[in-house]
Design an enzyme around this catalytic site. Structure first.
Site, PDB file in Angstrom:
ATOM      1  N   ASP A 161       0.860  -1.593  -0.181  1.00  0.00           N
ATOM      2  CA  ASP A 161       0.290  -0.136   0.031  1.00  0.00           C
ATOM      3  C   ASP A 161       0.828   1.099  -0.222  1.00  0.00           C
ATOM      4  OD1 ASP A 161      -2.295   1.812   0.453  1.00  0.00           O
ATOM      5  OD2 ASP A 161      -1.162   2.017   2.230  1.00  0.00           O
ATOM      6  N   ARG A 168       0.026   6.600  -6.011  1.00  0.00           N
ATOM      7  CA  ARG A 168      -1.538   6.969  -7.172  1.00  0.00           C
ATOM      8  C   ARG A 168      -1.222   8.496  -6.577  1.00  0.00           C
ATOM      9  NH1 ARG A 168      -4.890   4.510  -2.829  1.00  0.00           N
ATOM     10  NH2 ARG A 168      -6.181   5.769  -3.827  1.00  0.00           N
ATOM     11  N   LYS A 187      -4.011  -1.255   5.755  1.00  0.00           N
ATOM     12  CA  LYS A 187      -2.919  -0.606   6.196  1.00  0.00           C
ATOM     13  C   LYS A 187      -3.616  -0.902   8.290  1.00  0.00           C
ATOM     14  CE  LYS A 187      -2.973   3.959   5.043  1.00  0.00           C
ATOM     15  NZ  LYS A 187      -3.005   4.102   3.646  1.00  0.00           N
TER      16      LYS A 187
HETATM   17  N1  URA Z   1      -6.334   7.440   2.812  1.00  0.00           N
HETATM   18  C1  URA Z   1      -5.326   6.057   2.278  1.00  0.00           C
HETATM   19  O1  URA Z   1      -4.812   5.847   3.423  1.00  0.00           O
HETATM   20  N2  URA Z   1      -5.470   5.537   1.532  1.00  0.00           N
HETATM   21  C2  URA Z   1      -6.095   6.349   0.507  1.00  0.00           C
HETATM   22  O2  URA Z   1      -6.026   5.697  -0.736  1.00  0.00           O
HETATM   23  C3  URA Z   1      -6.625   7.701   0.427  1.00  0.00           C
HETATM   24  C4  URA Z   1      -6.946   8.083   1.542  1.00  0.00           C
END
Ligand code: URA
Length: 433
Positions: A161, A168, A187
């Site tokens: 992630d 992203r 997470k």
């Molecule tokens: N917060 C996160 O941890 N991930 C996302 O994709 C968007 C906001």
């Protein structure tokens, strides 16, 4: 299996199997699949979506890409909180010490800025000396001794992630329900909390602009939580204007401190009390919402939450004298943007406010960018406020001139003033359990 075929399958709108999703995530984590293929896949997911089953596979694969923390040695229920991201969203800075002062251990991993939104870790790092990267042992020791520790997502927690989140941020693939749901829940699951309270933002400054999308995201995350045995509550809150008045790292710490001293903006305080009361319910420390809310109100007004904040900052190396003396360093150069018309503030382009703060240096342009903690914006008017032509709307704190003209132009355009009176906005839309 080839990454190309999986990207193609998603691009054509088909569902991916567990094996395909694991192949992508494991390949990305180990460096075998490059950024450009995962970027293309994320863009395909952005346009084609993912069903619940695929989202669950993705969440699981990312949670299992690293260590799953065991917090049982803390010996009490640990309740985590996570926001989907907003502008001026400094709730974690208040909530952490607040619920810790109520006796709930806070062992929290937070993120950095994403897109036009800020991140708790960047805000904490604006306090000179504050260290967000400490060992797991120090993290747990701090939770045991002070009752709270907030650190950056470590390399061991959901590393897939961490990588995908940063990618992203730079490839315009943030605003996707399955990608947000899996990013947050992976997470949180890996972080080991027993319960999770989610702050799902909706409005023109949130990743989910309308209420239906926010509800879909909230329900998806609550379902994921339930399926893995973590009690999860989602609060859907407004993000059609910044939370509080201040946007930018040091400025937000300053406003969180005001709130912890029992003052500060009403919307920030109300949201923190609502999220906190739900955390107390999940921790079985409050029998109902009202009791939890009242207990937390006392902790804010008595200064106990503020004392806890100072202990927390000191334990992680931050300079608390600067906080006690209201002496955190902010940009000296300031410019006031004034209203051109008289009337009522009827709407604020919140995303633009976030982006203007980023342009000033409060966020990153690329993975290597350095943040300027001192810059940001201070709103002087919010939705529903009366304003006369020539009155201040927003103050800009800046250090560099290169993007200032653009920021001023965009900020002038971000406040819509109309003659008709505008009712203040609702702050909390729904609570999903
Ligand atoms: N917060 C996160 O941890 N991930 C996302 O994709 C968007 C906001």
């Amino acid at each position: 299996m080839r990454a190309y075929d999986i990207i193609y399958k998603k691009r054509q709108g088909y569902s991916l199997s567990r094996e395909e999703i694991e192949f992508l995530i494991n390949g990305y984590s180990s460096g075998k699949i490059p950024d450009y293929q995962i970027s293309a896949w994320a863009m395909a997911v952005f346009f084609q979506g993912m069903d619940d089953q695929e989202t669950a596979y993705l969440t699981e694969a990312m949670a299992r890409s690293g260590e799953i923390v065991d917090l049982s040695e803390i010996g009490a229920k640990v309740i985590d909180k996570h926001s989907t991201g907003g502008v001026g969203d400094k709730t974690s800075l208040v909530l952490g010490p607040l619920v810790s002062a109520a006796g709930i251990p806070v062992a929290k991993m937070s993120g950095r800025g994403l897109g036009h939104t800020g991140g708790t870790i960047d805000k904490l790092e604006s306090i000179p000396g504050f260290c967000t990267e400490i060992s797991s042992k120090e993290f747990l020791d701090n939770v045991r001794s002070t009752g709270i520790s907030i650190i950056a997502q470590t390399a061991d927690i959901a590393p897939a992630d961490k990588k995908l989140y940063a990618l992203r941020d730079l490839t315009a693939t943030v605003e996707s329900i399955p990608l947000i749901a899996s990013s947050i829940m992976s997470k949180k699951i890996a972080g080991g909390a027993d319960g999770i309270v989610l702050d799902v933002k909706t409005g023109n400054g949130a990743f989910m602009e309308n209420l239906e999308e926010a509800r879909e995201l909230a329900e998806k995350m609550v379902r994921i939580g339930r399926n893995v045995g973590r009690k999860t509550i989602a609060v859907i809150s407004d993000m059609n204007q910044p939370l509080g008045y201040k946007v930018g790292n040091t400025l937000e710490v300053e406003e969180a401190v005001e709130c912890l001293r029992g003052k500060g903006p009403e919307d920030l305080r109300e949201l923190c009390l609502t999220l906190g009361a739900n955390m107390l319910i999940l921790a079985e420390k409050a029998a109902d919402f009202r009791t939890g809310y009242e207990e937390l109100t006392d902790l804010l007004d008595s200064g106990k939450a503020y004392e806890k904040f100072l202990d927390f900052v000191a334990a992680q190396g931050g300079d608390i004298e600067l906080i006690k003396n209201d002496d955190l360093s902010k940009a000296d150069k300031r410019i006031m943007i004034e209203a051109e018309d008289s009337g009522f503030v009827s709407s604020i382009k919140t995303r633009e406010i976030g982006l203007c703060a980023m342009l000033l240096g409060a966020g990153r342009d690329n993975k290597e960018s350095k943040i300027d903690y001192e810059v940001g914006l201070e709103l002087k008017k919010k939705i529903g406020d009366r304003v006369n032509a020539g009155e201040p709307l927003v103050e800009v704190y800046y250090n560099k001139e290169d993007r200032l003209d653009e920021v001023i132009r965009r900020l002038k355009d971000a406040f819509i003033i109309k003659k008709e009176k505008q009712e203040p906005l609702i702050l909390i839309y729904e609570i999903i359990e």
